[in-house]
Structures are given as structure tokens and as C-alpha cells.
Design a protein around this motif. Sequence first.
Motif, PDB file in Angstrom:
ATOM      1  N   PRO A 181      44.861  35.920  40.404  1.00 46.69           N
ATOM      2  CA  PRO A 181      44.722  36.978  40.453  1.00 46.69           C
ATOM      3  C   PRO A 181      43.578  36.833  38.976  1.00 46.69           C
ATOM      4  O   PRO A 181      42.872  37.403  39.002  1.00 46.69           O
ATOM      5  CB  PRO A 181      45.498  37.874  40.683  1.00 46.69           C
ATOM      6  N   ASP A 239      36.400  40.740  35.175  1.00 47.11           N
ATOM      7  CA  ASP A 239      36.508  41.905  35.519  1.00 47.11           C
ATOM      8  C   ASP A 239      35.000  42.427  36.855  1.00 47.11           C
ATOM      9  O   ASP A 239      34.319  42.401  36.221  1.00 47.11           O
ATOM     10  CB  ASP A 239      36.713  42.690  35.069  1.00 47.11           C
ATOM     11  N   ASP A 287      39.037  38.826  45.474  1.00 49.71           N
ATOM     12  CA  ASP A 287      39.433  38.877  46.208  1.00 49.71           C
ATOM     13  C   ASP A 287      40.551  37.855  46.641  1.00 49.71           C
ATOM     14  O   ASP A 287      41.990  37.870  47.143  1.00 49.71           O
ATOM     15  CB  ASP A 287      39.201  39.853  47.257  1.00 49.71           C
ATOM     16  N   ASN A 288      39.835  36.454  46.859  1.00 51.04           N
ATOM     17  CA  ASN A 288      40.349  34.989  47.777  1.00 51.04           C
ATOM     18  C   ASN A 288      41.588  34.723  46.085  1.00 51.04           C
ATOM     19  O   ASN A 288      42.827  34.302  46.874  1.00 51.04           O
ATOM     20  CB  ASN A 288      39.336  34.592  47.499  1.00 51.04           C
ATOM     21  N   GLN A 303      33.515  39.968  44.063  1.00 55.26           N
ATOM     22  CA  GLN A 303      33.787  40.615  44.218  1.00 55.26           C
ATOM     23  C   GLN A 303      34.928  40.060  45.674  1.00 55.26           C
ATOM     24  O   GLN A 303      36.421  39.767  45.912  1.00 55.26           O
ATOM     25  CB  GLN A 303      33.639  41.889  44.633  1.00 55.26           C
ATOM     26  N   GLN A 304      34.084  39.116  46.626  1.00 56.56           N
ATOM     27  CA  GLN A 304      35.309  38.230  47.457  1.00 56.56           C
ATOM     28  C   GLN A 304      35.945  37.273  47.093  1.00 56.56           C
ATOM     29  O   GLN A 304      36.812  36.659  47.148  1.00 56.56           O
ATOM     30  CB  GLN A 304      34.190  37.566  48.769  1.00 56.56           C
ATOM     31  N   THR A 311      28.354  41.476  45.939  1.00 58.58           N
ATOM     32  CA  THR A 311      29.665  41.633  46.877  1.00 58.58           C
ATOM     33  C   THR A 311      30.295  39.617  46.643  1.00 58.58           C
ATOM     34  O   THR A 311      31.677  39.699  47.064  1.00 58.58           O
ATOM     35  CB  THR A 311      29.370  41.159  48.055  1.00 58.58           C
ATOM     36  N   THR A 322      42.807  36.196  44.238  1.00 59.50           N
ATOM     37  CA  THR A 322      44.243  37.286  44.492  1.00 59.50           C
ATOM     38  C   THR A 322      45.124  37.284  45.604  1.00 59.50           C
ATOM     39  O   THR A 322      46.392  37.182  45.821  1.00 59.50           O
ATOM     40  CB  THR A 322      43.749  39.361  44.267  1.00 59.50           C
ATOM     41  N   ALA A 323      44.402  36.809  46.770  1.00 55.49           N
ATOM     42  CA  ALA A 323      44.883  36.721  48.023  1.00 55.49           C
ATOM     43  C   ALA A 323      45.639  34.894  47.721  1.00 55.49           C
ATOM     44  O   ALA A 323      46.759  35.222  48.433  1.00 55.49           O
ATOM     45  CB  ALA A 323      43.946  36.523  49.306  1.00 55.49           C
TER      46      ALA A 323
END
Length: 147
Positions: free
Chosen positions: A118, A124, A110-111, A106-107, A103, A113-114
Motif C-alpha cells: 500500500p 495519495d 488499489d492494486n 486510483q486503480q 481513475t 494495496t491488494a
Amino acid sequence: MSTPTPQPTGITVRNQSRVLEITFDDGAAFSLPFEYLRVYSPSAEVQGHGKGQETLQLGKRLVGLNSLDPVGNYAVQPTFSDGHNSGLYTWTYLYKLGAEQATLWQQYLDNLTAAGFPGDSGRDAKADMTVKQSSGHVHGPSCGHKH
């Protein structure tokens, strides 16, 4: 009455594969990549001084671990190859990082990418790790097991 914190029974630094292997007295075992440990450093430099003040860590994919020093009977203090050494990783925090690795990783992705980075990690999450729920051990290309 609170549950006692699991205590580590073994800690192994794997510099070649860049992972910290840690086993606990409740049977849990985790393989924590140095990059993951570095980007989730509990230091104020990374975490800030409150919710929402975290600093996104960039370019830590190849970070190494120069040393890992014990702090009393409750924590370790790593010195990373980028010079960062102000995080104290308690047994409770290391256990949390292991138990919530999929988890939290992945956060982080995601951060990145945001924030417009990325590819910064170069990993991966789904390809790198699958969580084996029964033991808490994370299996991936650098965990040392044959796949």
C-alpha cells in the motif's frame, strides 16, 4: 465515421518535478507524472499479452525520464531511469492516460494495496491531483501552477 485523434501541440519534459506536460489541438492539457507513465507503460512487459496478464509495477515512485524519442508522427518512446524503454506511447494512448488519470491512478493504488504494497507509491491520489473537467488538465503539486 470516427473522430480524428487529437494531435499534440506541445510536449515538455519537466525532470525536476518528474512530469510530462502535453497539450493537444482540441485544447486538452495534461501533466502526467513519470511514475504514472511508467506503471501504465503500453509495453508487453507491463501489459502482458491480454486482459489479466498485467504485471504490477513496484518501486517506481522516483523513476526519472532519461530521454523521449519521437516515433514517426504518431508516438513517443521514453527511456526511463530504470532502463525500461520498450513502450510506444501513441498520441491516442497519451490522451487516454491524461483523460482518465484520476481513475487509472486510483486503480493502481488499489492494486498496490491488494498486492500488499500500500505504501509503494508514497502518494495519495486525492491529495496529489484534482481534475479540472473543463480543460482536462490535472492540477497537483508538480503541475507548475500556483495553488
